[in-house]
Write an enzyme that holds these catalytic residues in place. Structure first.
Site, short mmCIF file in Angstrom:
data_model
loop_
_atom_site.label_atom_id
_atom_site.label_comp_id
_atom_site.label_asym_id
_atom_site.label_seq_id
_atom_site.Cartn_x
_atom_site.Cartn_y
_atom_site.Cartn_z
N ALA A 249 12.26 -56.47 1.39
CA ALA A 249 13.15 -55.36 1.04
C ALA A 249 14.58 -55.55 1.52
CB ALA A 249 12.61 -54.02 1.53
N ALA A 250 14.94 -56.73 2.00
CA ALA A 250 16.35 -56.95 2.37
C ALA A 250 17.25 -56.78 1.15
CB ALA A 250 16.52 -58.35 2.96
N GLY A 251 16.79 -57.31 0.00
CA GLY A 251 17.57 -57.15 -1.23
C GLY A 251 17.64 -55.70 -1.66
N ASP A 252 16.57 -54.95 -1.44
CA ASP A 252 16.58 -53.53 -1.80
C ASP A 252 17.55 -52.75 -0.92
OD1 ASP A 252 14.67 -54.00 -3.75
OD2 ASP A 252 13.00 -53.63 -2.38
#
Length: 302
Positions: A249-252
């Site tokens: 979820a780093a991209g989220d």
């Protein structure tokens, strides 16, 4: 307060952390198990809300405990859940996630009710979209719904952001209605046919998307930061080095923070720098929504 409408997916993540990712046919013992709320749409909505955004989430869940707990979690995060529909036939989406000691992961998703999110669900939130600054979407719901929402947001003059994940081939009509697209290296290659290993590669891939009428292209490059190609800025926006625990979820978190920055009127370089700060905090701890930082935590990075 910046108003953001997120159209997207909600999943329950079942996470196992182990020393390494299993090879085909391999069983690994001794892992740690976590069950967390997830889904790209939900993760991005929570990330934006924690950073002070006024967030409306348009989604669909099943009539089950996973869906009920997810909606309760959104309410606790301060998200408007009036436009999350319950599907009586489909189960809520779930994802199984493996994470190794280096923070790398592999994910399998059973989409369930996410696949039942329809254009009419977007229509139900028409008034909210009309009053929004930013419309944020991903690709874990049917492409016809994404295309419909993008056209609606574009026609109403909203800033339309698409995180093209999981990546798939996108029509010229959809791309032309996007103000911002945010692929990572792998997604950029799928979208453009250009393998992204260097900054020069990122620029080439970004140029391909710009030539297909996307307003701004942001290619996220992990620990390097993000490469931006727009009318006002072109170049790498770096990110500080951190101790990576879990990249899930780093991209989220990046996309949720980007939406907040743009809704607040930041220029593109500043908004990407802000998103980088939020993503850098998120990878220092486990979980998807659980790792999204607060406004105070990101401002402390200044």
């Amino acid at each position: 307060m910046s108003k953001i409408v997120v159209v997207g997916s909600s999943n329950t993540d079942m996470v196992i952390k182990s020393e390494h990712l299993p090879a085909p046919g391999e069983t690994i013992l001794g892992g740690e198990f976590f069950m967390n709320p997830g889904g790209k749409g939900a993760n991005q909505a929570v990330a934006a809300a924690r950073l002070g955004g006024d967030v409306v989430f348009v989604a669909k869940v099943g009539d089950d405990i996973f869906g009920q707990e997810a909606v309760q979690g959104f309410r606790e995060a301060g998200i408007n859940t009036d436009y999350i529909a319950t599907d009586p036939e489909q189960p809520s989406g779930v994802a199984t996630i493996m994470v190794d000691n280096q923070g790398e992961n592999c994910i399998a998703v059973a989409s369930g009710a996410n696949n039942a999110l329809r254009p009419e669900d977007v229509d139900n939130a028409m008034e909210q979209i009309e009053g929004a600054d930013v419309l944020l979407m991903q690709l874990e719901t049917p492409i016809e719904t994404v295309e419909y929402a993008a056209k609606l947001g574009h026609d109403k003059g909203k800033t339309v952001i698409l995180n093209p994940a999981p990546a798939q081939v996108l029509s010229d009509e959809l791309l032309a209605r996007l103000d911002v697209i945010t692929p990572n290296e792998t997604e950029a290659e799928i979208l453009t046919g250009t393998q992204v290993e260097t900054l020069e590669d990122a620029q080439k891939a970004a140029q391909v998307l710009r030539e297909r009428d996307v307003g701004t292209v942001i290619i996220t490059l992990g620990a390097q930061g993000a490469f931006v190609l727009s009318d006002s800025f072109s170049g790498l926006v770096p990110v500080r080095k951190v101790n990576v625990v879990d990249t899930t979820a780093a991209g989220d978190t990046f996309n949720g923070a980007l939406a907040v920055g743009m809704a607040r009127g930041m220029d593109i370089e500043a908004a990407v720098a802000y998103a980088n700060k939020a993503a850098a905090v998120s990878v220092t701890r486990m979980g998807a929504q659980a790792s999204a930082p607060s406004l105070d935590e990101v401002e402390a990075e200044d």
